[in-house]
Motif scaffolding. Structure first.
Motif, PDB file in Angstrom:
ATOM      1  N   GLU A  89       1.014  -1.265   0.207  1.00  0.00           N
ATOM      2  CA  GLU A  89      -0.155  -0.061  -0.029  1.00  0.00           C
ATOM      3  C   GLU A  89       0.835   1.259   0.183  1.00  0.00           C
ATOM      4  OE1 GLU A  89      -3.447   2.051  -0.131  1.00  0.00           O
ATOM      5  OE2 GLU A  89      -3.121   0.131  -0.346  1.00  0.00           O
ATOM      6  N   GLU A  90       2.008   1.031   0.839  1.00  0.00           N
ATOM      7  CA  GLU A  90       2.831   2.459   0.922  1.00  0.00           C
ATOM      8  C   GLU A  90       3.633   2.811  -0.569  1.00  0.00           C
ATOM      9  OE1 GLU A  90       4.399   2.299   5.493  1.00  0.00           O
ATOM     10  OE2 GLU A  90       5.618   1.440   3.957  1.00  0.00           O
ATOM     11  N   SER A  91       4.002   1.427  -1.395  1.00  0.00           N
ATOM     12  CA  SER A  91       4.444   1.852  -2.565  1.00  0.00           C
ATOM     13  C   SER A  91       3.587   2.404  -3.637  1.00  0.00           C
ATOM     14  CB  SER A  91       4.915   0.347  -3.118  1.00  0.00           C
ATOM     15  OG  SER A  91       4.099  -0.693  -3.250  1.00  0.00           O
ATOM     16  N   ARG A  92       2.230   2.458  -3.460  1.00  0.00           N
ATOM     17  CA  ARG A  92       1.284   2.484  -4.485  1.00  0.00           C
ATOM     18  C   ARG A  92       1.441   3.919  -4.731  1.00  0.00           C
ATOM     19  NH1 ARG A  92      -2.350  -1.113  -5.487  1.00  0.00           N
ATOM     20  NH2 ARG A  92      -2.732  -3.010  -3.824  1.00  0.00           N
ATOM     21  N   VAL A  93       1.148   4.629  -6.168  1.00  0.00           N
ATOM     22  CA  VAL A  93       1.228   6.243  -6.237  1.00  0.00           C
ATOM     23  C   VAL A  93       0.037   6.590  -5.887  1.00  0.00           C
ATOM     24  CG1 VAL A  93       1.178   7.637  -8.331  1.00  0.00           C
ATOM     25  CG2 VAL A  93       2.671   5.599  -8.648  1.00  0.00           C
ATOM     26  N   LYS A  94      -1.058   5.941  -5.930  1.00  0.00           N
ATOM     27  CA  LYS A  94      -2.302   6.439  -5.637  1.00  0.00           C
ATOM     28  C   LYS A  94      -2.869   5.446  -4.635  1.00  0.00           C
ATOM     29  CE  LYS A  94      -6.907   7.977  -7.001  1.00  0.00           C
ATOM     30  NZ  LYS A  94      -7.844   8.321  -8.189  1.00  0.00           N
ATOM     31  N   ARG A  95      -2.818   5.839  -3.257  1.00  0.00           N
ATOM     32  CA  ARG A  95      -3.144   4.946  -2.119  1.00  0.00           C
ATOM     33  C   ARG A  95      -4.886   5.021  -2.035  1.00  0.00           C
ATOM     34  NH1 ARG A  95       1.429   6.057   2.521  1.00  0.00           N
ATOM     35  NH2 ARG A  95       3.009   5.922   1.267  1.00  0.00           N
ATOM     36  N   ARG A  97      -7.788   5.309   0.077  1.00  0.00           N
ATOM     37  CA  ARG A  97      -8.228   5.667   1.390  1.00  0.00           C
ATOM     38  C   ARG A  97      -8.835   4.977   2.434  1.00  0.00           C
ATOM     39  NH1 ARG A  97     -10.509  11.782  -0.915  1.00  0.00           N
ATOM     40  NH2 ARG A  97      -8.727  12.384  -2.068  1.00  0.00           N
ATOM     41  N   ARG A  98      -9.372   4.054   1.828  1.00  0.00           N
ATOM     42  CA  ARG A  98     -10.382   3.258   2.952  1.00  0.00           C
ATOM     43  C   ARG A  98      -9.537   1.801   3.442  1.00  0.00           C
ATOM     44  NH1 ARG A  98     -16.143   2.820  -0.132  1.00  0.00           N
ATOM     45  NH2 ARG A  98     -16.576   5.389  -0.163  1.00  0.00           N
ATOM     46  N   TYR A  99      -8.326   1.969   2.914  1.00  0.00           N
ATOM     47  CA  TYR A  99      -7.373   0.684   3.382  1.00  0.00           C
ATOM     48  C   TYR A  99      -7.366   0.719   4.794  1.00  0.00           C
ATOM     49  CZ  TYR A  99      -3.240  -2.090   4.513  1.00  0.00           C
ATOM     50  OH  TYR A  99      -2.463  -3.229   4.991  1.00  0.00           O
ATOM     51  N   ARG A 100      -7.508  -0.555   5.357  1.00  0.00           N
ATOM     52  CA  ARG A 100      -7.560  -0.823   6.747  1.00  0.00           C
ATOM     53  C   ARG A 100      -6.134  -1.447   7.181  1.00  0.00           C
ATOM     54  NH1 ARG A 100     -12.225  -4.021  10.492  1.00  0.00           N
ATOM     55  NH2 ARG A 100     -10.965  -3.748  12.361  1.00  0.00           N
TER      56      ARG A 100
END
Length: 290
Positions: A89-95, A97-100
């Motif tokens: 998730e940290e490596s994504r360009v666009k994260r 927002r609802r990631y848990r």
């Protein structure tokens, strides 16, 4: 491990029936150990005005077999998988927002009340998982001992922890707050915590109390003079929530992330490979135009 009061502990901790009572075992298969599994329970609680969303992961079957090697690997793989999700998730360009975040912040490990010291099973688990999760050792069924026996067993367990350099959670990891450091040093004196739990609540002249009854007497489990349950509950659901989360994120996860990046598992190396592929594609396109 079965028979150490894990289910009753979780239900008493959350003050509700999180895990239902197990069905009576089939006598024909009672001698066959079930494989370890992961049971997840979501509990919404409120402690002193603070809302808590607690995820409890129970692992029935751990330690019940003759060879528990696969259990260690399953537990390690499970914890690493939660770290890997965050890393991706940290490596994504666009994260998202609802990631848990599903990282495990504490592992309450029940030690069998053998009266001797840590078993090989205990030593191996703490040694293998201590670098991934905050391990808090507790003595299950501490009411199996007299006061003197409990003190002796606790001393033997701590001797093994020191001798084998086992990475249990260090409450004194942050030395910047002098007042908290004094409190945490007092907490360290209780490791491993002695736990007695019960499902029964009785009303008396002082209010509702949780009491475990025996033929020879009773134990009021919330009385810190009789066992450490109340202290442990306060640590897990109140005073040390932020510390456990911060240590997981700032120390355990960061160390894991560093090791992962050093071997090229994620991040910079993958980005370099993507850049190389992009340059090759642009080069091929230039040749076609020529």
């Amino acid at each position: 491990q079965a028979g150490l009061g894990r289910r009753t502990f979780l239900n008493t901790l959350c003050e509700r029936a999180v895990i239902a009572s197990p069905d009576a075992p089939n006598p024909e298969t009672a001698n066959v150990a079930d494989p370890m599994k992961f049971d997840t329970y979501e509990v919404a609680m409120e402690e002193e005005g603070t809302r808590i969303s607690l995820t409890v992961i129970d692992t029935p079957g751990f330690g019940d077999g003759l060879d528990n090697t696969s259990c260690f690997k399953q537990l390690q793989d499970y914890i690493e998988a939660q770290f890997d999700e965050v890393l991706v998730e940290e490596s994504r360009v666009k994260r998202n927002r609802r990631y848990r975040d599903h990282r495990i912040h504490v592992l309450v490990y029940f030690i069998a009340p053998t009266g001797h010291s840590l078993r090989e099973l205990d030593i191996e688990l703490i040694r293998r998982l201590g670098e991934y999760v905050n391990i808090i050792p507790v003595i299950g069924r501490a009411d199996s001992f007299t006061v003197e026996e409990l003190d002796a067993f606790r001393a033997n367990v701590m001797r093994d922890i020191v001798y084998y350099k086992l990475p249990v959670y260090n409450f004194c990891w942050d030395e910047t707050d002098s007042e908290a450091l004094v409190e945490n040093r007092e907490i360290m004196d209780h490791i491993p915590f002695s736990v007695v739990t019960c499902d029964e609540v009785f009303d008396n002249e002082y209010g509702s109390v949780r009491i475990r009854r025996y033929p020879w007497g009773t134990i009021e489990i919330d009385d810190e003079a009789q066992c450490d349950f109340a202290l442990l509950r306060y640590i897990l659901l109140n005073s040390h929530i932020a510390d456990l989360i911060n240590y997981t994120e700032d120390m355990l996860y960061e160390n894991y992330r560093t090791r992962k990046l050093e071997v090229g598992g994620y991040g910079e190396n993958e980005e370099e490979e993507d850049d190389d592929e992009e340059e090759q594609a642009l080069g091929a396109a230039s040749k076609k135009q020529e």
